[in-house]
Each structure stands twice: as structure tokens, then as C-alpha cells.
Design a protein around this motif. Structure first.
Motif, mmCIF file in Angstrom:
data_model
loop_
_atom_site.group_PDB
_atom_site.id
_atom_site.type_symbol
_atom_site.label_atom_id
_atom_site.label_comp_id
_atom_site.label_asym_id
_atom_site.label_seq_id
_atom_site.Cartn_x
_atom_site.Cartn_y
_atom_site.Cartn_z
ATOM 1 N N ASN A 64 32.635 3.765 -31.581
ATOM 2 C CA ASN A 64 32.604 4.938 -32.460
ATOM 3 C C ASN A 64 33.636 5.944 -31.944
ATOM 4 O OD1 ASN A 64 32.002 7.420 -33.685
ATOM 5 N ND2 ASN A 64 29.828 6.924 -33.870
ATOM 6 N N ASN A 138 28.468 16.359 -39.926
ATOM 7 C CA ASN A 138 27.909 15.976 -38.623
ATOM 8 C C ASN A 138 28.686 16.680 -37.514
ATOM 9 O OD1 ASN A 138 25.995 13.522 -39.311
ATOM 10 N ND2 ASN A 138 27.856 13.272 -40.539
ATOM 11 N N TRP A 186 32.237 3.449 -43.567
ATOM 12 C CA TRP A 186 31.453 4.497 -42.907
ATOM 13 C C TRP A 186 30.513 5.219 -43.853
ATOM 14 C CZ3 TRP A 186 31.607 6.490 -37.712
ATOM 15 C CH2 TRP A 186 32.306 5.636 -36.832
ATOM 16 N N ALA A 190 24.077 4.908 -41.720
ATOM 17 C CA ALA A 190 22.959 5.844 -41.858
ATOM 18 C C ALA A 190 23.124 7.065 -40.951
ATOM 19 C CB ALA A 190 21.650 5.133 -41.550
ATOM 20 N N ASP A 191 23.404 6.832 -39.670
ATOM 21 C CA ASP A 191 23.533 7.949 -38.732
ATOM 22 C C ASP A 191 24.806 7.780 -37.909
ATOM 23 O OD1 ASP A 191 23.391 9.968 -36.927
ATOM 24 O OD2 ASP A 191 21.547 9.291 -35.941
ATOM 25 N N PRO A 192 25.907 8.392 -38.345
ATOM 26 C CA PRO A 192 27.170 8.217 -37.625
ATOM 27 C C PRO A 192 27.160 8.812 -36.225
ATOM 28 C CG PRO A 192 27.393 9.891 -39.320
ATOM 29 C CD PRO A 192 26.046 9.271 -39.507
ATOM 30 N N THR A 193 26.186 9.664 -35.896
ATOM 31 C CA THR A 193 26.196 10.262 -34.557
ATOM 32 C C THR A 193 25.631 9.329 -33.495
ATOM 33 O OG1 THR A 193 24.018 11.293 -34.732
ATOM 34 C CG2 THR A 193 25.884 12.561 -35.563
ATOM 35 N N THR A 194 24.925 8.263 -33.918
ATOM 36 C CA THR A 194 24.451 7.295 -32.925
ATOM 37 C C THR A 194 24.947 5.888 -33.246
ATOM 38 O OG1 THR A 194 22.402 6.947 -34.153
ATOM 39 C CG2 THR A 194 22.349 8.574 -32.376
ATOM 40 N N TYR A 195 25.835 5.773 -34.222
ATOM 41 C CA TYR A 195 26.363 4.477 -34.640
ATOM 42 C C TYR A 195 27.344 3.961 -33.595
ATOM 43 C CZ TYR A 195 28.878 1.202 -37.751
ATOM 44 O OH TYR A 195 29.458 0.100 -38.327
ATOM 45 N N GLN B 58 25.402 16.272 -29.786
ATOM 46 C CA GLN B 58 25.142 14.847 -29.594
ATOM 47 C C GLN B 58 23.931 14.618 -28.692
ATOM 48 O OE1 GLN B 58 28.524 12.589 -28.183
ATOM 49 N NE2 GLN B 58 29.828 13.251 -29.872
ATOM 50 N N THR B 84 16.891 8.145 -25.269
ATOM 51 C CA THR B 84 18.299 7.774 -25.205
ATOM 52 C C THR B 84 18.941 8.339 -23.947
ATOM 53 O OG1 THR B 84 18.399 7.811 -27.612
ATOM 54 C CG2 THR B 84 20.499 7.926 -26.445
ATOM 55 N N PRO B 90 25.199 6.332 -27.078
ATOM 56 C CA PRO B 90 23.830 6.369 -27.598
ATOM 57 C C PRO B 90 22.954 5.194 -27.189
ATOM 58 C CG PRO B 90 25.270 5.435 -29.250
ATOM 59 C CD PRO B 90 26.107 5.617 -28.011
#
Lengths: 558, 326
Positions: A64, A138, A186, A190-195, B58, B84, B90
Motif C-alpha cells: 500500500n 481518508n 482501489w 473496503a478500507d484503504p487505510t489497512t489494505y 493510522q 493491530t 497493519p
């Protein structure tokens, strides 16, 4: 004051230092065990072995481009709008083929035509707009803070026009560094911050090949928009772990501070070379909210008492030079330097001058002590970070040199996180820190802008010494609105003189960038003679470097 | 049963204290996870206000006041859910621990067992033959080797056997082109990579077992019942093994139990020198990164392992030495 550390020797663990010490001891005692290394013969002449990605000690499969923990090669799969040389701020158009500023509040970028994603889909202005909408929705992904500058975005044919919140010429570079991702993929995340983006699709010169937790490979993207400039068929990135590994494994490109680089990296192979350009200024940051550091005479006294040649020699093992007092990084930014400033801003040691400056602040030498108006010896605590060995050596030199004129210097060296917390909150007397930026506006903005001078106890990310001067803020505002290069130069000169005279930071030496190269298979590396890009093999710098490298076995003209 | 119940009660109380301390200690460290992440990033270039804000977004800020965090934490402990990791964001803590644990258990666990068995046997022989070379050689070399710190031995072996002679791989748990799995190729490769770390642990820890067992044996051999057995004409080997060694082994058994409990924590310095992807290396990264979730999980695991081992040793001791049950 400075907002950040800047390139310097990477923190070395005690173990790595002992590894180096062990090797040094063995050589010193006459064992004369010489380690040689050559490129791995099982790796083809079209393949580059590169120590760009550090395992901990294994990799996690995270590509990412918006996360700080991504694999290094994510930045060679995804490309920015502009490629910027960290050495001097020089811009090379990238995914934006042209950028214009119709006025100080508008950035107009023409999106390059004929670019494809590696899955065969075309890269279009829609992807650019989508990417900026993504990081707006985000904020955790907006690592450069583009949306602190952008008001609205509109698409006009193959142009993407950014309307800014205020007159904000420097915003162009911030916007330009945003990496662009494909909307068709992209938009389904669903959740690009944890993808983790395990199977990355980008516009870049390479695509992900084989992957394991200890090593991954990259293959040339044959449909890359600059494919004819890429002479490397494959990259191999092992999980790099230690310094001996760097020297012995036969890397084509490595990046690491190394003691005795000639005797280790240089001696390991006849085709090894290195280039250690300055990447930032390492200096003393006085806390301007505290007496006596709020007195410019005290700051002058400290600056004049120091022998920067000795400090630079000790801290960087002679690799780098004393730093000037303008905040600029030389020779990278030589063209930007105000020629009226003497000795390019370097302040030589002048003990008599130092004592005279201290006298103006009410400090006089009594016996072997420098005594202030309160009858007490001047005591200074200097904060640095544990594990940053060049910083520790520098601050020990400073302690000895200030001690010689009667100042009692104490050193505090918490772990990096504790150090970071202390400077961010303004809880220090003086701190060793890094500053400077290839972009001169950003260098001065983060050093001098009072908007960053939060009260002590409140966290800031810049101007740690909490410099505050309305006249200087005015200069920064003018620069922010200046499109004309001549006007920018005038303002730059004025700010250089502010740093030179006021000493919100006392420059000591330059921190380095540690490029290590092997010429067996690939040539065309950046160098002192041709500093077209910083030699780092992380972030976006390699994108330009890859286009300059040629295979040795096919001739430099092939 | 009263003895076991007493030990169990002590176990629970100690566990709660350890869990609570585990919550408090990371938060006493100066700085926070964002500071650690920024300190790391700033080695590569300038870090701006915006980057700090993005990282904070984050990682997330712990919710609620300290008491609420504590209650939520206790709930996590019960569910074994540590969330996490910050350092490896992550990635989840569970994934990271699951990945690292097998390497540590196998390497350090096997070495601990081997060192204990071999050390004990050598100690028995040294005591029985005290005064001869069979006594002085293991005793002196064991003392000598055990004085070296793990990392010093590790660096010497790494430098000579790895970098100079190229006899063994210098880093990692397996080669970059080997795929983990129960295949002869992987197992062979993993064993080859484990040689240097294993030898490091063995030569450094063997001395302790040898000396401990030898000294306990010498004391035991001086007891009246041993003299009585010898006077009745039993073979020397029978006297040494069945009578003296069985009793002499008790202190070493206690140490062995505790050492097994410590296996989970890995050997931080050995793992770091060799780039071995075990729990010790993970713990080092967690501390440097101010990674509360990962630190809490690892410290808890280490603590519980030691407590369980301690508890089991106490119970076992009651079986082996009935006097302690009174």
C-alpha cells in the motif's frame, strides 16, 4: 527551528557496531582477514541485486503506497506526478507531463498521455482525481498533507486543475509527490487505510515477481511509458539485516552508512564505488523559549566557540564537511546561496570572539568557568537520540569544546521516541537535530514559521526551537505567493541572512546520504560529477535513477 | 491437594500482578508510538506536520481514560486479542506472534533441552571422575564459554564460520528461495540456518548445566547413604546414576523448568545477530517502536510461560521430593 531529522548515518544497533568493531579489531591485530565479494554468479547480467528493503527480520506483504510500513518497492510500482531530487529540489515531470501556475492559487497539471496500468488499463486524469479524492476521504493516507493546501480539484480534458486554499506556490511540489493509484481497482477496496495491496498494479517500471518473506523480485514492466529507458530486466530485494551482509553479498546497489568505507565496501570488489553527498544539516537547536538561549549573544558565543572541522571529522569519519550557517545544503544548493554572505556561511572557531559575545550577554570567564550575571557557571543540557552514533560523537565533541571555555555541558540521550517527544514538546535546553531540505522554501518554512511554534508542552512537527518573528513570517508569506524566480531569490537571500544572523539553529556538519554502487553489471549511477538524483534506494528517487542506468555487457551506448 | 491449591492460588495472584504491570510499564516509556514512527521515518528525510497527522490517524489514539483502557485491556487478555501492531501496521499482533513463535520454540527449545541433557550427563561424569581430566576439561571449558555474552559468541561464529569460511548461512531461518512447509528441502535448509544460532546458545549455556550438576553431585556423593551403598558393593555406575544423580538433579530440574518457561521469550541478542525471525527479535522491534499492543502480547506470553513453568516445577518437585509437600 527545524522540523525534522535529516539524512545522517542510520541508527546502528550495538550489535552492528560490534560487528564492525570485531572486524576492525581483527584487522588491527594483524589477522588481515580480507573479505571479498562479487556479484552472485547465479544472478543474470540483466538483474540487479539491491538492498533497498529492510526485513524485521522478515518482510510483511504490504504494498500500500500510502502506508509508512509499505515495502520499499511500492514506490517503484506507483508513480508520482512529479519526480523531485531531494538534493536540490530539481523537478522532472513524471505522470504530469507539464505543470503551470496561472496564478499563485492555481496549479494546472497536464496528465501524461499513453500511460498504462500494469494490468493493461489506461491511466487517465480520472485516476488522478480519484486518488486525491481517496486521500481526502481518508486523511490517514494523506502523508504529504496535500489537502492542507488544496481547496478544490477540477478536471478539464487531460488537465487536472488544483485550486488552492490561499496563495501557495510551494504547494505544487507537495501535490506533485502524491502517488497515483488505479481507480478501477482501489474503488473496490473496503478500507484503504489497512489494505495491504498484496498484488500491486501500478504505472511504474517494475511489477512484482516472486514474493517470499525473505526476498522478493521485480520484473520489468514492458508496457512502461519509458520502457526504452529501462535496461534492467529484474530486481532482487533480499530482506537486508546487517552491515556485514551489505558488504559481502555482492549488491549492485546498497545504501548504508559504513565505517571505513574504503577498507570495507571499497576493498570488497574492484568494481565497488560510493558517493556520500550531504543530505541535510545537523546542528544545535537552542530552545528559544528559555533563557539564556533566547539571547542572540549566547547563541553567537556558542557558534564561535566550536571547531566544526573537528566535529564533522569525528561525527562522520571525515566523509562530510562542516555545515554553513545559512541553512542551505552545499554544494547541492550552491546556486541558491547569497554570495554576499562570507565564507559561504561557514563560521570558523574564534574563541576570543566567543568570549566577547558571551560578555555582551553578561557571561565572563572566572578561572575555568564561564559565569553569568547570577554568579553561576553556565550549564547546558544537550539532548540527542541514543543509537544515532554520529550524533553522539558530535555532541561529545561539542561538550569538550564548550567545556574548554568554561561551560558545563550535560548530555541526555533517550531512545529515539523519547527524543522525538521531547523536541516536539519543546522540553529541552538545546537539542541536536536535523534540518534543511532540497526545497529551500520548505527548509525555511519549517525552521522559522511561528505557526509551528506551539507553546512548550504542546506537540509540533516543525520549528522545535520555537523561533518567532513577525517580520520573518511576512517574508515566508511573500515567498508563498511569489511565482517570479527573481522574487523568490530575493526572499531566499533575506531568509538566509536571518538564519545567519539570528542563529535559530547552529549548523555543525552535514548529514550524509550513503550510496554504495557496483559497476559490474550496471553503470550510470549518480555521482558528485553528475548529481542528477540523490543516491538513496528508497522512496521515489530510484524511479529516475533506473532510467539512467545501462547494462555494462551491452555497452554504455547500447 | 492443599499443596497444589496453594500453588494455584499463588499462580493466579502472580498472573494478575504480571498482567497489570504489563499494562503499566509500556506507558511509562517516554515518547509514544507516533514519536517512534516519526523517529524512524525522519532517518530518510523530512517529516512534516501532515505526516505526523496521517500517522496518528493510522495508528489511532487509545480510547478513554487510563482506567477504561485497563478494563478494555483485561478483556483483550481474556480473549487473547491484542489488536493491530503499530510497528508492523497493519499486521495484527496475532499474525506476527504466530509467525515468529515456531522459530523460537524450535531453536531455543531444542537447544535448551539438548544443553540440559548433555550438560547434566557431563556434570555427572565430571563429578564421578573428579580430579581427572574428565572433570577438569568440561569444568574449565564450561566456565570459560559461559563467561562470554551471547552476542559476542554469536558475532565470532558469524564472522568466521559465516563470512570468512562460508560454512553456514549468515542470516535468517531459511534461504530466500525456499518455501516454508514440511518438505525435506525446507527442513534441511532450516536446520542448516539454525546451526550457527544453535551452537551459539549451546556453547554459552552448556557450562551452567555442567557446573550446576557437577557441584550438586559432589555434594550428594558425600552423603552417608551413598557411602552405605558403596559399602554394600553396588557398582559405581549404579551408585552414580540411580542414587546420587537422581537426588542431585533436583536443583537443575528446577532451573530446567524455568529455562523452558523462558524459551518463549527467545534469545534477543542471538536472534538479532543472526536475523533470526523469532520472538526475541520481534520483542526488540516492539520496544524500539513503542508498539504497545505487540509488547503487551509478548510480555504477557513470556510471563505466563514462566509462571506456568514455575507452577509445574513446583508440582513436579512435590512428586520428586516428598519432603517439600510438608
Amino acid at each position: 527551528m527545524t522540523h525534522t531529522h535529516r539524512h545522517r548515518a542510520r541508527a546502528r544497533t550495538a550489535v552492528a557496531a560490534l560487528a564492525a568493531a570485531t572486524a576492525a579489531v581483527l584487522v588491527a591485530t594483524g589477522c588481515s582477514i580480507q573479505i571479498r565479494s562479487e556479484p552472485d554468479p547465479t544472478i543474470g547480467a540483466d538483474t540487479m541485486l539491491i538492498n533497498a528493503d529492510k526485513g524485521n527480520p522478515q518482510f510483511e506483504r504490504n504494498f500500500n503506497p500510502f502506508l509508512t510500513n509499505k515495502r520499499t518497492a511500492s514506490t517503484w510500482i506507483y508513480e508520482p506526478l512529479l519526480e523531485i531530487n531531494p538534493l536540490d529540489g530539481e523537478i522532472t515531470p513524471w505522470l504530469a507531463s507539464e505543470t503551470t501556475l496561472p496564478d499563485a492559487r492555481t496549479v494546472d497539471m497536464t496528465i501524461r498521455d499513453g500511460v498504462e496500468w500494469s494490468d493493461g488499463e489506461p491511466m487517465t486524469p480520472d485516476d488522478v482525481v480519484y486518488t486525491f479524492d481517496l486521500i481526502k476521504a481518508n486523511p490517514a493516507l494523506d502523508l504529504k498533507g496535500a489537502w492542507q493546501h488544496i481547496d478544490t480539484i477540477e478536471q478539464q480534458g487531460d488537465h487536472v486543475v488544483f485550486h488552492l486554499q490561499t496563495d501557495d506556490v510551494p504547494a505544487m511540489e507537495i501535490i506533485g509527490q502524491t502517488t497515483i493509484v488505479p481507480e478501477h481497482l482501489w474503488s473496490k477496496v473496503a478500507d484503504p487505510t489497512t489494505y495491504r495491496n498484496p498484488d500491486p498494479v501500478g504505472t511504474g517500471p517494475f511489477t512484482l515477481g516472486n514474493y517470499s518473506a525473505l526476498q522478493y523480485s521485480m520484473d520489468k514492466n514492458e508496457s512502461y511509458w519509458q520502457a526504452e529507458k529501462i535496461d534492467i530486466a529484474h530486481l532482487i530485494l533480499p530482506a537486508t539485516n546487517n552491515q556485514l551482509d551489505t558488504v559481502t553479498r555482492g549488491y549492485d546497489w546498497a545504501y548504508s552508512f559504513i565505517s571505513d568505507v574504503e577498507g570495507t565496501w571499497g576493498a570488497a570488489s574492484d568494481t565497488n564505488s560510493y558517493w556520500f553527498p550531504p543530505g541535510g544539516v545537523i546542528g544545535l537547536m537552542p530552545n528559544l523559549t528559555k533563557a539564556p538561549f533566547d539571547d542572540v549573544n549566547v547563541r553567537n558565543g556558542i557558534a564561535l566557540a566550536l571547531d566544526r572541522d573537528q566535529i564533522a571529522e569525528s561525527a562522520t569519519e571525515g566523509y562530510l564537511e562542516p555545515a554553513g550557517q545559512t541553512g542551505l545544503i552545499l554544494p547541492n544548493q550552491q546556486d541558491d546561496l547569497d554570495p554576499s554572505i562570507p565564507d559561504q556561511g561557514v563560521i570558523g572557531q574564534d574563541v576570543d570572539g566567543a568570549l566577547a559575545a558571551f560578555a555582551q550577554a553578561g557571561y565572563t570567564q572566572q578561572g575555568d568557568q564561564l559565569v553569568g550575571p547570577d554568579g553561576q557557571q553556565l550549564r547546558i543540557t544537550i539532548l540527542t537520540a541514543n543509537g544515532y552514533t554520529d550524533w553522539l560523537r558530535a555532541v561529545q565533541e561539542v561538550r569538550a569544546q564548550l567545556g574548554a571555555i568554561g561551560i558545563d555541558v550535560q548530555i541526555q540521550a533517550p531512545q529515539p521516541a523519547g527524543y522525538q517527544s521531547a523536541i516536539a514538546n519543546g522540553e529541552f535546553d538545546m537539542a541536536l537535530g536535523g534540518m534543511g531540505n532540497g526545497n529551500t522554501y520548505q527548509a525555511y518554512n519549517t525552521l522559522l514559521n511561528s505557526a509551528f511554534a506551539t507553546p512548550v508542552g504542546e506537540t509540533t512537527a516543525s520549528n522545535f526551537g520555537r523561533f518567532s518573528d513577525p517580520a520573518v513570517d511576512e517574508l515566508l508569506d511573500e515567498w508563498k505567493a511569489a511565482i517570479d524566480p527573481a522574487e523568490q531569490q530575493r526572499l531566499s537571500y533575506a531568509l538566509q541572512n536571518v538564519v545567519y544572523e539570528q542563529k535559530p539553529v547552529i549548523g555543525l556538519y552535514y548529514g550524509g546520504l550513503w550510496g554504495l554502487f557496483n559497476d559490474s553489471k550496471f553503470t550510470g549511477w549518480p555521482s558528485e560529477k553528475d548529481p542528477y538524483m540523490a543516491p538513496q534506494n528508497y522512496d521515489q528517487a530510484p524511479l529516475l535513477i533506473f532510467t539512467k542506468l545501462k547494462r555494462v555487457d551491452q555497452g554504455a551506448e547500447g | 491437594m492443599k499443596y497444589a491449591a496453594q500453588k494455584l492460588g499463588l499462580f493466579v495472584l502472580t498472573l494478575w500482578a504480571a498482567v497489570t504491570l504489563n499494562f503499566i510499564l509500556p506507558r511509562l516509556m517516554p515518547g509514544d508510538p507516533t514519536d517512534a514512527a516519526i523517529a524512524k521515518l525522519s532517518q530518510n528525510g523530512p517529516v512534516t506536520e501532515a505526516t505526523r497527522a496521517a500517522i496518528e490517524a493510522q495508528l489511532g489514539v487509545p480510547d478513554g481514560n487510563v482506567l477504561q483502557q485497563y478494563v478494555a485491556y483485561l478483556g483483550q487478555v481474556v480473549r487473547l486479542d491484542f489488536g493491530t501492531s503499530y510497528t508492523f501496521f497493519p499486521e495484527t499482533v496475532g499474525h506476527l506472534v504466530g509467525q515468529a513463535l515456531p522459530y523460537t520454540l524450535i531453536l531455543v527449545g531444542a537447544c535448551t533441552v539438548i544443553a540440559f541433557v548433555v550438560g547434566t550427563l557431563i556434570g555427572v561424569a565430571a563429578a564421578w571422575k573428579r580430579g581427572t581430566w574428565l572433570d577438569s576439561l568440561p569444568t574449565l571449558s564450561g566456565s570459560f564459554m559461559s563467561t562470554f555474552p551471547y552476542f559476542w559468541t554469536a558475532l565470532l561464529l558469524l564472522f568466521f564460520l559465516g563470512y570468512v569460511l562460508h560454512w553456514f548461512p549468515t542470516t535468517g531461518a531459511y534461504g530466500a528461495t525456499t518455501t516454508p512447509g514440511f518438505t525435506p528441502e525446507f527442513v534441511g535448509d532450516a536446520l542448516l540456518h539454525a546451526v550457527l544460532p544453535a551452537v551459539t546458545i549451546l556453547v554459552t549455556s552448556l557450562g551452567g548445566w555442567i557446573l550446576g550438576m557437577r557441584n550438586a553431585m559432589i555434594n550428594t556423593l558425600g552423603d552417608d547413604y551413598v557411602t552405605f551403598a558403596e559399602a554394600n558393593g553396588l557398582k559405581g555406575r549404579t551408585v552414580a546414576v540411580r542414587y546420587a544423580a537422581r537426588n542431585a538433579i533436583l536443583p537443575n530440574l528446577t532451573g530446567f523448568g524455568l529455562a523452558l518457561g523462558g524459551v518463549v521469550g527467545g534469545s534477543i541478542l542471538v536472534e538479532q545477530v543472526f536475523g533470526y525471525p523469532g520472538i526475541g527479535y520481534l520483542l526488540f522491534n516492539a520496544v524500539i517502536g513503542q508498539d504497545y499492543p505487540l509488547m503487551q502480547a509478548l510480555f504477557l506470553m513470556i510471563t505466563v510461560s514462566v509462571l506456568v513453568a514455575n507452577f509445574l516445577v513446583d508440582i513436579l518437585y512435590g512428586v520428586l521430593d516428598p519432603r517439600t509437600r510438608r
